[in-house]
Design a protein around this motif. Structure first.
Motif, PDB file in Angstrom:
ATOM      1  N   ILE A  53       0.756  -1.151  -0.044  1.00  0.00           N
ATOM      2  CA  ILE A  53       0.007  -0.032   0.074  1.00  0.00           C
ATOM      3  C   ILE A  53       0.999   1.331   0.163  1.00  0.00           C
ATOM      4  CG2 ILE A  53      -1.716   1.477   1.274  1.00  0.00           C
ATOM      5  CD1 ILE A  53      -2.940  -1.203   2.167  1.00  0.00           C
ATOM      6  N   VAL A  54       1.797   1.446   0.852  1.00  0.00           N
ATOM      7  CA  VAL A  54       2.581   2.629   1.245  1.00  0.00           C
ATOM      8  C   VAL A  54       3.624   2.230   0.043  1.00  0.00           C
ATOM      9  CG1 VAL A  54       3.922   3.928   2.524  1.00  0.00           C
ATOM     10  CG2 VAL A  54       1.802   2.862   3.356  1.00  0.00           C
ATOM     11  N   MET A  55       4.020   3.192  -0.700  1.00  0.00           N
ATOM     12  CA  MET A  55       4.949   3.195  -1.852  1.00  0.00           C
ATOM     13  C   MET A  55       5.148   4.745  -2.219  1.00  0.00           C
ATOM     14  SD  MET A  55       4.453  -0.217  -4.136  1.00  0.00           S
ATOM     15  CE  MET A  55       2.792   0.262  -5.023  1.00  0.00           C
ATOM     16  N   PRO A  56       6.256   4.884  -3.004  1.00  0.00           N
ATOM     17  CA  PRO A  56       6.445   6.383  -3.268  1.00  0.00           C
ATOM     18  C   PRO A  56       5.768   6.324  -4.837  1.00  0.00           C
ATOM     19  CG  PRO A  56       8.501   5.236  -3.674  1.00  0.00           C
ATOM     20  CD  PRO A  56       7.691   4.281  -2.846  1.00  0.00           C
ATOM     21  N   GLU A  57       5.581   7.902  -5.320  1.00  0.00           N
ATOM     22  CA  GLU A  57       4.991   8.138  -6.474  1.00  0.00           C
ATOM     23  C   GLU A  57       3.577   7.861  -6.606  1.00  0.00           C
ATOM     24  OE1 GLU A  57       7.348   6.533 -10.031  1.00  0.00           O
ATOM     25  OE2 GLU A  57       9.266   7.181  -9.063  1.00  0.00           O
ATOM     26  N   MET A  58       3.335   6.352  -6.390  1.00  0.00           N
ATOM     27  CA  MET A  58       1.859   6.011  -6.552  1.00  0.00           C
ATOM     28  C   MET A  58       1.533   5.110  -5.494  1.00  0.00           C
ATOM     29  SD  MET A  58      -0.061   4.476  -9.760  1.00  0.00           S
ATOM     30  CE  MET A  58      -1.426   5.286 -10.309  1.00  0.00           C
ATOM     31  N   ASP A  59       0.526   5.162  -4.523  1.00  0.00           N
ATOM     32  CA  ASP A  59       0.628   4.105  -3.645  1.00  0.00           C
ATOM     33  C   ASP A  59      -0.442   2.899  -4.133  1.00  0.00           C
ATOM     34  OD1 ASP A  59      -2.352   4.603  -3.256  1.00  0.00           O
ATOM     35  OD2 ASP A  59      -1.937   6.090  -1.756  1.00  0.00           O
ATOM     36  N   GLY A  60      -0.538   1.772  -3.387  1.00  0.00           N
ATOM     37  CA  GLY A  60      -1.195   0.687  -3.835  1.00  0.00           C
ATOM     38  C   GLY A  60      -2.499   0.894  -3.943  1.00  0.00           C
ATOM     39  N   ILE A  61      -3.289   1.941  -3.263  1.00  0.00           N
ATOM     40  CA  ILE A  61      -4.814   2.096  -3.453  1.00  0.00           C
ATOM     41  C   ILE A  61      -4.775   2.682  -4.643  1.00  0.00           C
ATOM     42  CG2 ILE A  61      -6.477   3.306  -2.349  1.00  0.00           C
ATOM     43  CD1 ILE A  61      -5.334   2.963   0.476  1.00  0.00           C
ATOM     44  N   GLU A  62      -4.139   3.852  -4.953  1.00  0.00           N
ATOM     45  CA  GLU A  62      -4.313   4.434  -6.423  1.00  0.00           C
ATOM     46  C   GLU A  62      -4.269   3.365  -7.390  1.00  0.00           C
ATOM     47  OE1 GLU A  62      -2.775   8.898  -6.225  1.00  0.00           O
ATOM     48  OE2 GLU A  62      -1.143   7.372  -5.353  1.00  0.00           O
ATOM     49  N   LEU A  63      -3.263   2.410  -7.147  1.00  0.00           N
ATOM     50  CA  LEU A  63      -2.688   1.377  -8.206  1.00  0.00           C
ATOM     51  C   LEU A  63      -3.963   0.451  -8.452  1.00  0.00           C
ATOM     52  CD1 LEU A  63      -0.623   0.107 -10.385  1.00  0.00           C
ATOM     53  CD2 LEU A  63       0.301  -1.191  -8.215  1.00  0.00           C
ATOM     54  N   ALA A  64      -4.429  -0.054  -7.224  1.00  0.00           N
ATOM     55  CA  ALA A  64      -5.555  -0.955  -7.404  1.00  0.00           C
ATOM     56  C   ALA A  64      -6.964  -0.267  -8.099  1.00  0.00           C
ATOM     57  CB  ALA A  64      -6.042  -1.361  -6.051  1.00  0.00           C
ATOM     58  N   GLN A  65      -7.074   1.210  -7.808  1.00  0.00           N
ATOM     59  CA  GLN A  65      -8.209   1.798  -8.422  1.00  0.00           C
ATOM     60  C   GLN A  65      -8.231   1.813  -9.829  1.00  0.00           C
ATOM     61  OE1 GLN A  65      -8.113   5.295  -5.705  1.00  0.00           O
ATOM     62  NE2 GLN A  65      -9.843   4.490  -4.735  1.00  0.00           N
ATOM     63  N   HIS A  66      -6.725   2.074 -10.386  1.00  0.00           N
ATOM     64  CA  HIS A  66      -6.372   2.174 -11.711  1.00  0.00           C
ATOM     65  C   HIS A  66      -6.626   0.787 -12.377  1.00  0.00           C
ATOM     66  CE1 HIS A  66      -4.621   3.457 -15.538  1.00  0.00           C
ATOM     67  NE2 HIS A  66      -3.933   2.442 -15.491  1.00  0.00           N
TER      68      HIS A  66
END
Length: 125
Positions: A53-66
């Motif tokens: 979930i916590v990552m630089p640039e784009m977090d895992g939640i944003e990634l999952a929504q994409h």
């Protein structure tokens, strides 16, 4: 073969997870950040997005929504060491499985196996 896209910014964790999943006969494509996963989600088929979930640039939640917008059939599992973000992840992506660190690699493989058991797959359809 079931394909997993792993997004994990910590190199040692990424390597351990990749090894464990490959040993369990999953095909794993591993990247070190969410922004590196985006073009792969848009151009390849994955059965599971396994993301910190916590990552630089784009977090895992944003990634999952994409992921949900470009490939809604891909399942999502979050891994996190931060209990505070677990609730946010569950609210943002309610169908996602959440695995809290620390966990044993055996437990991760069992959770992934459960996602792809025939009964689980038919429940999702």
């Amino acid at each position: 073969m079931i394909r997993i896209l792993l997004a994990e910014d910590e190199q040692a964790m990424r390597e351990h997870l990749t090894r464990a999943l490959e040993k369990a006969n999953y095909e794993v494509v591993a990247v070190d950040r969410g922004t590196a996963a985006v073009p792969l989600l848009e151009s390849e088929k994955f059965d599971l997005l396994l993301t910190d979930i916590v990552m630089p640039e784009m977090d895992g939640i944003e990634l999952a929504q994409h992921c949900a917008s470009v490939c809604p059939e891909t399942q999502v599992m979050f891994i996190t060491g931060f209990s505070g973000v677990t609730l946010r992840a569950g609210q943002s992506v309610p169908k996602a499985k959440i695995l809290s660190k620390p966990f044993h690699l055996r437990d991760l493989v069992l959770e992934v196996d459960r996602l792809f058991e025939p009964d689980s797959i038919s429940d999702l359809n």
